[in-house]
Design a protein around this motif. Structure first.
Motif, PDB file in Angstrom:
ATOM      1  N   GLY A 104     -38.804  16.581  -4.576  1.00 32.49           N
ATOM      2  CA  GLY A 104     -37.913  17.506  -3.880  1.00 32.49           C
ATOM      3  C   GLY A 104     -38.313  17.670  -2.423  1.00 32.49           C
ATOM      4  O   GLY A 104     -37.461  17.706  -1.526  1.00 32.49           O
ATOM      5  N   ALA A 105     -39.636  17.735  -2.179  1.00 27.90           N
ATOM      6  CA  ALA A 105     -40.120  17.861  -0.808  1.00 27.90           C
ATOM      7  C   ALA A 105     -39.722  16.651   0.018  1.00 27.90           C
ATOM      8  O   ALA A 105     -39.284  16.774   1.172  1.00 27.90           O
ATOM      9  CB  ALA A 105     -41.640  18.026  -0.807  1.00 27.90           C
ATOM     10  N   VAL A 106     -39.853  15.462  -0.591  1.00 26.03           N
ATOM     11  CA  VAL A 106     -39.470  14.239   0.121  1.00 26.03           C
ATOM     12  C   VAL A 106     -37.987  14.291   0.493  1.00 26.03           C
ATOM     13  O   VAL A 106     -37.607  13.998   1.623  1.00 26.03           O
ATOM     14  CB  VAL A 106     -39.772  12.995  -0.739  1.00 26.03           C
ATOM     15  N   PHE A 107     -37.159  14.680  -0.468  1.00 27.75           N
ATOM     16  CA  PHE A 107     -35.721  14.733  -0.200  1.00 27.75           C
ATOM     17  C   PHE A 107     -35.409  15.760   0.886  1.00 27.75           C
ATOM     18  O   PHE A 107     -34.614  15.526   1.781  1.00 27.75           O
ATOM     19  CB  PHE A 107     -34.945  15.103  -1.469  1.00 27.75           C
ATOM     20  N   TRP A 108     -36.035  16.920   0.774  1.00 22.87           N
ATOM     21  CA  TRP A 108     -35.764  17.998   1.721  1.00 22.87           C
ATOM     22  C   TRP A 108     -36.138  17.564   3.136  1.00 22.87           C
ATOM     23  O   TRP A 108     -35.368  17.741   4.079  1.00 22.87           O
ATOM     24  CB  TRP A 108     -36.536  19.239   1.291  1.00 22.87           C
ATOM     25  N   ILE A 109     -37.339  16.996   3.288  1.00 23.10           N
ATOM     26  CA  ILE A 109     -37.770  16.546   4.614  1.00 23.10           C
ATOM     27  C   ILE A 109     -36.799  15.513   5.162  1.00 23.10           C
ATOM     28  O   ILE A 109     -36.436  15.523   6.340  1.00 23.10           O
ATOM     29  CB  ILE A 109     -39.187  15.934   4.556  1.00 23.10           C
ATOM     30  N   THR A 110     -36.344  14.619   4.268  1.00 19.61           N
ATOM     31  CA  THR A 110     -35.410  13.584   4.718  1.00 19.61           C
ATOM     32  C   THR A 110     -34.109  14.193   5.198  1.00 19.61           C
ATOM     33  O   THR A 110     -33.616  13.879   6.276  1.00 19.61           O
ATOM     34  CB  THR A 110     -35.113  12.608   3.569  1.00 19.61           C
TER      35      THR A 110
ATOM     36  N   ILE B 151     -36.989   8.048   7.676  1.00 23.87           N
ATOM     37  CA  ILE B 151     -37.880   9.106   7.210  1.00 23.87           C
ATOM     38  C   ILE B 151     -38.201   8.913   5.729  1.00 23.87           C
ATOM     39  O   ILE B 151     -39.339   9.051   5.299  1.00 23.87           O
ATOM     40  CB  ILE B 151     -37.235  10.496   7.417  1.00 23.87           C
ATOM     41  N   PHE B 152     -37.182   8.586   4.957  1.00 27.83           N
ATOM     42  CA  PHE B 152     -37.375   8.520   3.515  1.00 27.83           C
ATOM     43  C   PHE B 152     -38.345   7.428   3.102  1.00 27.83           C
ATOM     44  O   PHE B 152     -39.259   7.657   2.320  1.00 27.83           O
ATOM     45  CB  PHE B 152     -36.022   8.289   2.823  1.00 27.83           C
ATOM     46  N   PHE B 153     -38.145   6.205   3.626  1.00 30.75           N
ATOM     47  CA  PHE B 153     -38.967   5.103   3.153  1.00 30.75           C
ATOM     48  C   PHE B 153     -40.435   5.233   3.530  1.00 30.75           C
ATOM     49  O   PHE B 153     -41.305   4.955   2.697  1.00 30.75           O
ATOM     50  CB  PHE B 153     -38.377   3.753   3.583  1.00 30.75           C
ATOM     51  N   PRO B 154     -40.774   5.657   4.743  1.00 29.82           N
ATOM     52  CA  PRO B 154     -42.199   5.890   5.012  1.00 29.82           C
ATOM     53  C   PRO B 154     -42.804   6.951   4.085  1.00 29.82           C
ATOM     54  O   PRO B 154     -43.931   6.793   3.623  1.00 29.82           O
ATOM     55  CB  PRO B 154     -42.209   6.360   6.471  1.00 29.82           C
ATOM     56  N   LEU B 155     -42.051   8.020   3.808  1.00 30.70           N
ATOM     57  CA  LEU B 155     -42.573   9.042   2.892  1.00 30.70           C
ATOM     58  C   LEU B 155     -42.804   8.457   1.513  1.00 30.70           C
ATOM     59  O   LEU B 155     -43.815   8.711   0.864  1.00 30.70           O
ATOM     60  CB  LEU B 155     -41.587  10.213   2.782  1.00 30.70           C
ATOM     61  N   PHE B 156     -41.855   7.650   1.061  1.00 28.45           N
ATOM     62  CA  PHE B 156     -41.975   7.045  -0.250  1.00 28.45           C
ATOM     63  C   PHE B 156     -43.152   6.081  -0.292  1.00 28.45           C
ATOM     64  O   PHE B 156     -43.893   6.023  -1.274  1.00 28.45           O
ATOM     65  CB  PHE B 156     -40.666   6.296  -0.566  1.00 28.45           C
ATOM     66  N   THR B 157     -43.330   5.337   0.798  1.00 28.74           N
ATOM     67  CA  THR B 157     -44.463   4.413   0.878  1.00 28.74           C
ATOM     68  C   THR B 157     -45.768   5.195   0.867  1.00 28.74           C
ATOM     69  O   THR B 157     -46.756   4.742   0.273  1.00 28.74           O
ATOM     70  CB  THR B 157     -44.382   3.577   2.159  1.00 28.74           C
ATOM     71  N   PHE B 158     -45.786   6.355   1.491  1.00 30.75           N
ATOM     72  CA  PHE B 158     -46.976   7.195   1.478  1.00 30.75           C
ATOM     73  C   PHE B 158     -47.327   7.593   0.049  1.00 30.75           C
ATOM     74  O   PHE B 158     -48.486   7.511  -0.377  1.00 30.75           O
ATOM     75  CB  PHE B 158     -46.727   8.430   2.353  1.00 30.75           C
ATOM     76  N   LEU B 159     -46.307   7.998  -0.720  1.00 36.76           N
ATOM     77  CA  LEU B 159     -46.562   8.340  -2.123  1.00 36.76           C
ATOM     78  C   LEU B 159     -47.092   7.136  -2.889  1.00 36.76           C
ATOM     79  O   LEU B 159     -47.956   7.245  -3.752  1.00 36.76           O
ATOM     80  CB  LEU B 159     -45.271   8.823  -2.793  1.00 36.76           C
TER      81      LEU B 159
ATOM     82  N   LEU C 114     -50.691   6.525  -2.167  1.00 35.45           N
ATOM     83  CA  LEU C 114     -51.545   7.495  -2.858  1.00 35.45           C
ATOM     84  C   LEU C 114     -51.745   7.089  -4.306  1.00 35.45           C
ATOM     85  O   LEU C 114     -52.617   7.600  -4.988  1.00 35.45           O
ATOM     86  CB  LEU C 114     -50.901   8.889  -2.839  1.00 35.45           C
ATOM     87  N   GLY C 115     -50.878   6.191  -4.790  1.00 35.04           N
ATOM     88  CA  GLY C 115     -50.980   5.783  -6.182  1.00 35.04           C
ATOM     89  C   GLY C 115     -50.230   6.715  -7.106  1.00 35.04           C
ATOM     90  O   GLY C 115     -50.407   6.668  -8.324  1.00 35.04           O
ATOM     91  N   TYR C 116     -49.354   7.550  -6.529  1.00 29.87           N
ATOM     92  CA  TYR C 116     -48.697   8.542  -7.357  1.00 29.87           C
ATOM     93  C   TYR C 116     -47.522   7.963  -8.144  1.00 29.87           C
ATOM     94  O   TYR C 116     -47.187   8.424  -9.233  1.00 29.87           O
ATOM     95  CB  TYR C 116     -48.210   9.703  -6.472  1.00 29.87           C
ATOM     96  N   LEU C 117     -46.868   6.951  -7.607  1.00 31.78           N
ATOM     97  CA  LEU C 117     -45.625   6.487  -8.225  1.00 31.78           C
ATOM     98  C   LEU C 117     -45.770   5.989  -9.666  1.00 31.78           C
ATOM     99  O   LEU C 117     -44.905   6.282 -10.495  1.00 31.78           O
ATOM    100  CB  LEU C 117     -44.970   5.409  -7.352  1.00 31.78           C
TER     101      LEU C 117
END
Lengths: 457, 82
Positions: free
Chosen positions: A317-323, A383-391, A394-397
């Motif tokens: 949700g945070a990722v979506f909101w920031i995007t 914005i979205f793809f860098p955030l997703f790449t960050f996740l 982190l190994g979260y996905l």
């Protein structure tokens, strides 16, 4: 199977792919083909991209439906063509991609094979390298992701590994460009024969070896290339059909193997893993005690029954909101910039006395539509793809896929679809391409088709 | 005369969280047999049950130093010594 590049003069490049429209440069020497093999997720594509830069093409190989990506680089006056084989867990294919990898390696088109393994899970990724060494002699081992291994306090002893395996071993961190120069140099030395190789070949138990000995004389080409014939004999014992042997040979080997092909296959895989275990123990040293407990504790929370889902919803949700919020500001700026440019263009076209219909087509039509799309779509994606790449870094996905698999299983698909659908929020095309991570063809198809229902942010 | 204790066997899906076992055999056929063998579930390999997913399925196992997640129906195909 191969195509000759028709160029002026005497240059013949044997390419696995039809070089439609590709001009051939006049070279000092003919190009050298390198095959790049490895398990999925070992960073093979990163190594490939690092070696070949943007000089890549994808093509079909000899009538198969799976595409092969190939690129090239020049080094010390030679041109090297690198063929990126599909990621495969072993040379016993269970999918068209794995079959393609095996067939390409068997065809002998590659003069050197580079096998990429993962330094953080060496025991799992070495078996493929050992199998490749059974099939072909000129192998280079690329131990990738050493930066990840370092983070976990592991050190790779490439020299010991090289000594035990009898082939050159290069440690790389392809993401950072570490070790790539050494890799190119090693490939060059092996390809030109400057470096001698004597690959270690896995020996199985006496029964299997003696049965293979009985079959080898009947394999076509066994006089010229005994190790390849041995590989074929072993595969026949395992019950593999259709690898360039005729039916007579298959029936002949049936007499030896027959009902016991499954048993032989298991014993062979076991033996290969024993060797991989031994090599890993020798080559990996734990240099630092990295806090294992902290990771365990974190994982327990991220995948727990109570906290797992809320945390996941919160993070995504945070990722979506920031995007969504973050993209508004740049979108506005871009829109204003482009519309002021549009006015200038209109003035320009009027001062040049261009006809109205042209102005309407080119400016209000083509230009305006293009800039609308860019100013609306570019900021959210940026914005979205860098955030997703960050996740992902982190190994979260994988934890997300792990948490959601239960739900997706009820719908008849796979947990990994959660990831492809998340990517679909950024761009549906990217989401569809990501579906390659799903193994089962049926689940992959469902993931591709349902991705359409995901709105782009 | 040596006393041989009979080894108790069960399926990997039956192991509780935090327990370990040694692989005895993979019961599957075709695709899953090949995939599980290639992943390293060979006879004698040590497996540890790390974590059950929030919905009970899948389960994360540690095998040869790496964590692999298997669904219950796939884990049920692996016989282990418990």
């Amino acid at each position: 199977m191969g195509f000759h590049c028709r160029s002026r003069g005497n240059c013949t490049i044997q390419m696995p792919i039809s070089p439609v429209g590709r001009p051939c440069r006049q070279l000092h020497q003919p190009a050298i083909t390198i095959a790049l093999a490895g398990n999925p997720n070992t960073g093979k594509s990163t190594v490939f991209n690092a070696l070949t830069g943007l000089r890549q093409h994808t093509g079909n190989w000899a009538g198969k439906t799976v595409g092969l990506c190939h690129g090239s680089f020049d080094y010390k006056g030679h041109k090297f063509i690198v063929v990126d084989l599909p990621g495969t867990y072993s040379l016993r294919p269970i999918s068209p991609e794995e079959e393609l990898a095996r067939d390409f390696l068997f065809s002998g088109q590659a003069e050197v094979t580079v096998v990429v393994v993962d330094a953080t899970s060496l025991e799992h990724t070495l078996p493929l390298a050992l199998q490749v060494m059974e099939l072909t002699e000129k192998v280079v081992l690329c131990v990738n992701l050493v930066d990840e291994a370092r983070k976990r306090g592991l050190a790779i002893d490439a020299d010991t590994l090289s000594r035990e395996l009898g082939i050159p071993v290069v440690a790389t961190a392809a993401r950072r460009g570490e070790g790539l120069a050494e890799l190119q140099e090693t490939i060059y030395e092996v390809a030109t024969g400057k470096r001698k190789i004597k690959p270690y070949v896995v020996r199985y138990d006496r029964e299997i070896e003696s049965l293979a000995e009985k079959i080898i004389p009947f394999v076509p080409g066994s006089q010229e290339n005994r190790s390849k014939a041995r590989w074929q004999a072993l595969r026949l014992l395992e019950g593999e059909r259709g690898i360039y042997t005729d039916r007579d040979l298959e029936e002949f080997s049936q007499r030896f193997g027959g009902e016991r092909t499954q048993e032989f296959s298991e014993r062979m895989v076991c033996q290969v893993y024993k060797v991989a275990e031994y090599l890993t123990r020798k080559a990996i040293k734990k240099v630092r005690q990295v806090s294992f407990e902290r990771d365990r504790w974190l994982d327990n929370i991220l995948t727990s029954k109570w906290a797992g889902f809320p945390i996941m919803l919160l993070l995504l949700g945070a990722v979506f909101w920031i995007t969504l919020i973050g993209a508004n500001y740049p979108s506005e700026i871009l829109a204003q910039l482009f519309s002021s440019l549009e006015e200038k263009l209109i003035n320009l076209s009027q001062s040049w006395d261009l006809p109205d219909w042209f102005q309407g087509l080119a400016i209000q039509g083509v230009y305006r539509t293009t800039v609308w799309v860019v100013s609306v779509m570019l900021p959210p994606m940026a914005i979205f793809f860098p955030l997703f790449t960050f996740l992902e870094d982190l190994g979260y996905l994988p934890r997300v896929a792990f948490n959601l698999d239960g739900l997706f299983k009820l719908a008849g698909t796979h947990g990994k679809q959660a990831l492809t659908m998340s990517m679909g929020f950024g761009c549906n095309a990217a989401g569809v391409i990501a579906c390659r991570i799903i193994d089962s063809p049926r689940e992959r198809l469902i993931a591709i088709i349902t991705n359409v229902s995901i709105p782009e942010l | 005369m040596a006393v041989v204790w009979p080894k108790k066997e069960c399926s990997l899906a039956d192991l509780a969280e935090g327990t370990r076992g040694r692989v005895v055999k993979v019961l599957a056929d075709g695709f899953w047999r090949q995939r599980l063998l290639d992943l390293g579930f060979t006879t004698g390999a040590a497996v540890e049950v790390v974590k059950t997913g929030p919905m009970g399925d899948p389960v994360a196992y540690r095998l040869r130093g790496t964590i692999i997640a298997l669904r219950k129906r796939e884990a049920a195909l692996i016989r282990v010594e418990c």
